[in-house]
Design an enzyme around this catalytic site. Structure first.
Site, short mmCIF file in Angstrom:
data_model
loop_
_atom_site.label_atom_id
_atom_site.label_comp_id
_atom_site.label_asym_id
_atom_site.label_seq_id
_atom_site.Cartn_x
_atom_site.Cartn_y
_atom_site.Cartn_z
N ASN A 41 0.81 -1.24 0.00
CA ASN A 41 0.00 0.00 0.00
C ASN A 41 0.84 1.28 0.00
OD1 ASN A 41 0.73 -0.54 2.64
ND2 ASN A 41 -1.22 0.09 3.52
N PRO A 65 10.17 -6.67 -0.66
CA PRO A 65 8.93 -5.90 -0.81
C PRO A 65 7.79 -6.83 -1.21
CG PRO A 65 10.29 -5.69 -2.77
CD PRO A 65 11.06 -6.57 -1.82
N GLU A 85 4.73 -3.76 12.55
CA GLU A 85 3.71 -2.73 12.36
C GLU A 85 2.55 -3.44 11.67
OE1 GLU A 85 1.30 -0.38 11.07
OE2 GLU A 85 2.76 0.49 9.69
N CYS A 142 -3.34 1.50 6.88
CA CYS A 142 -3.62 0.98 8.22
C CYS A 142 -4.08 2.08 9.17
CB CYS A 142 -2.40 0.24 8.78
SG CYS A 142 -0.92 1.22 8.69
N GLU A 181 8.37 3.37 14.33
CA GLU A 181 9.17 3.89 13.21
C GLU A 181 9.03 5.39 13.19
OE1 GLU A 181 7.61 1.62 9.84
OE2 GLU A 181 9.25 0.21 10.10
P1 ADP Z 1 -1.45 -7.32 3.06
O1 ADP Z 1 -2.71 -7.97 3.49
O2 ADP Z 1 -1.34 -5.88 3.34
O3 ADP Z 1 -1.00 -7.73 1.68
P2 ADP Z 1 0.41 -9.20 4.07
O4 ADP Z 1 0.72 -9.39 5.51
O5 ADP Z 1 -0.24 -10.31 3.33
O6 ADP Z 1 -0.40 -7.86 4.05
O7 ADP Z 1 1.72 -8.81 3.26
C1 ADP Z 1 2.70 -7.93 3.74
C2 ADP Z 1 4.05 -8.46 3.31
O8 ADP Z 1 4.22 -9.74 3.89
C3 ADP Z 1 4.23 -8.64 1.80
O9 ADP Z 1 5.57 -8.37 1.45
C4 ADP Z 1 3.93 -10.12 1.62
O10 ADP Z 1 4.57 -10.67 0.49
C5 ADP Z 1 4.56 -10.68 2.89
N1 ADP Z 1 4.04 -11.99 3.30
C6 ADP Z 1 2.81 -12.51 3.11
N2 ADP Z 1 2.74 -13.76 3.64
C7 ADP Z 1 3.95 -14.03 4.17
C8 ADP Z 1 4.53 -15.15 4.88
N3 ADP Z 1 3.81 -16.24 5.14
N4 ADP Z 1 5.82 -15.05 5.27
C9 ADP Z 1 6.54 -13.95 5.02
N5 ADP Z 1 6.07 -12.86 4.38
C10 ADP Z 1 4.80 -12.90 3.95
#
Ligand code: ADP
Length: 484
Positions: free
Chosen positions: A156, A180, A255, A289, A463
């Site tokens: 986002n 990212p 966060e 958020c 942060e």
């Molecule tokens: P959103 O719902 O805002 O997409 P996420 O928590 O799914 O939030 O994603 C935030 C970050 O965490 C992204 O970089 C995503 O690729 C990563 N992410 C999602 N699932 C996992 C996981 N199981 N382990 C590590 N990183 C993850």
């Protein structure tokens, strides 16, 4: 013309140890405005993630020995380049994320402000502090960089979320491996290209891009060379990552989600409240958020507030973020739309009422018509969940105590807003509301000097400003006999 300039700035490989490293497979980055492919990006391989951690670990040895002033020079060159390239970066960000280009520009300049501030603050943390000691001893405390930091960031805010982690860690003397979101990797790669141009030594800032978030996340949390994880994203994923970090007692800053109340009292300046509501609810199509998630409005002013708000919502221009007239872009993807639809349907089944829905025409992309739901009660999913979309959800109240109780009725504690002209009430509310950040007659929280973060399940750590650098430093206590 515009497209050509952006295409030439697109990088599609991971940035590891100062080099652009590809692989045989790729994933697509999709423009949410029309679902077209913006770029095909090389999938990082497991061994390349390890290579990035090793590169950061090697670089760490010399980076932490530089003086804070030397580190600040590199950081300053980086933030200058970010500012110089704000136009290209903001178009790139809009292409992969969808927000209006003016919002992208604000985000990029905000990220540059964070970066600049961290560079300036680094020196103040390098001082050794003498402390009280038993007779015959002397004692001091120094601040030491924690070591290699892995950072995982969401889609986002593809620029500011990255820089407020990376610049703080790097200023503190830590080297970074960033992952990212796979939905918006291009801005991070562009930032890496600017880090390279700024002359950051190889290995100080590494970016690994791939669509297998779980596998990359495991590598980034369970490698003994990683000292700290800084994560921004959903509470659900944050909890998983915390559990992974526990295995090696890897430090973690989280966060996570919010569920912000936006309380409008009967003594509020309604025009200001509506202004704040628009800024807080519709920025980035509600996908932040800190978006106002639960409007909690005194019943005596509810009709006027709603009417004024709906008039303003009706003026929003939904469309392609690259058009300067657009004030609200699409949602990130189809699954965001489906999730929002489910939330609304389940809440309507429980008695919520749609009092307004904007008409936005037909689009190929992931657009969502702004909407107002009233009659929302705490048992409804829309009250309990992060909405992440352009939907105003309204609950009414008739006493201050009830407003406070409703506002605090959440596991999340990131931020909250309230509007009231009564000074005594303002004092009572700031004491009673359980949120890490509060906007009083004010809905814009952005401030690079402020400690951004929340109470309860909204996370741990902060942060921003000096609080942000603290996250990447450990104390070292040293004592010796006075004679030495
Ligand atoms: P959103 O719902 O805002 O997409 P996420 O928590 O799914 O939030 O994603 C935030 C970050 O965490 C992204 O970089 C995503 O690729 C990563 N992410 C999602 N699932 C996992 C996981 N199981 N382990 C590590 N990183 C993850």
């Amino acid at each position: 013309m515009q497209k050509i300039a952006i295409q030439s700035s697109i990088r599609n490989c991971s940035f590891i140890g100062g080099e652009w490293i590809g692989s045989g497979t790729s994933f697509e980055v999709i423009n949410p405005v029309d679902k077209s492919v913006v770029a095909k990006v090389n999938e990082v391989q497991a061994e390349q993630v390890i290579q990035a951690i090793n590169a950061a670990h090697t670089a760490q040895a010399s980076w932490k020995r530089l003086s804070a002033i030397q580190r600040a020079k590199y950081i300053d060159s980086w933030q200058r380049l970010i500012r110089q390239n704000v136009k290209d970066l903001s178009r790139l960000l809009t292409l992969e994320q969808g927000k209006p280009v003016a919002e992208s520009e604000t985000e990029i300049l905000h990220a540059a402000d964070y970066t600049q501030l961290y560079g300036q603050l680094a020196e103040s943390f390098s001082k050794t502090q003498t402390i009280d000691a038993p007779q015959g001893q002397q004692a001091s405390v120094t601040r030491r960089p924690v070591g290699v930091v892995s950072a995982i960031t969401p889609w986002n805010f593809p620029c500011s979320m990255v820089m407020r982690k990376a610049a703080a860690a790097i200023a503190a003397g830590c080297c970074v491996v960033l992952k990212p979101s796979e939905l918006t990797p291009l801005t991070s790669l562009a930032l890496a290209a600017l880090a390279q141009q700024a002359g950051l030594p190889e290995g100080v800032f590494n970016v690994v891009v791939g669509s297998n978030a779980q596998a990359i996340g495991e590598l980034l949390t369970q490698n003994p060379k990683v000292a700290k994880l800084s994560f921004t994203g959903s509470t659900h994923v944050g909890k998983k990552l915390l559990a992974q970090c526990a295995l090696g007692v890897t430090r973690a800053a989280m966060e996570l989600g919010g569920n912000a109340p936006f309380i409008v009292f009967e003594d509020a300046d309604l025009d200001e409240a509506v202004e704040g509501a628009m800024a807080s609810k519709f920025r980035n199509a509600g996908q932040t958020c800190v978006s106002a998630n639960r409007f909690i409005v005194h019943q005596s002013i509810l009709p006027q507030f709603q009417q004024k708000l709906i008039e303003r919502i009706d003026q929003l221009v939904v469309g392609n973020g690259l058009d300067s007239a657009t004030t609200i872009g699409p949602l990130i993807n189809q699954s965001a739309i489906d999730k929002l639809d489910r939330l609304i349907e389940a809440s309507i089944d429980l008695g919520a009422r749609m009092s307004f829905r904007a008409s936005i025409g037909t689009f190929a992309g992931n657009f969502y018509a702004p909407m107002v739901l009233e009659n929302v009660t705490p048992n409804m999913p829309i009250f309990q969940s992060e909405i992440f979309g352009p939907v105003v959800s309204i609950t009414s109240f008739d006493s201050e105590a009830q407003a406070i109780e409703l506002a605090n009725q959440t596991d999340m504690g990131l931020c909250g807003y309230f509007y009231s002209e009564d000074i005594e009430r303002q004092k009572r509310l700031t004491e009673s509301l359980e949120f890490g950040m509060l906007g009083v007659n004010q809905a814009r929280l952005s401030n690079p000097a402020a400690p951004f973060g929340g109470f309860k399940q909204s996370g741990m750590g902060r942060e921003g400003g000096c609080f942000g650098i603290e996250e990447y430093l450990d104390f070292q206590y040293i004592t010796r006999p006075c004679s030495q």
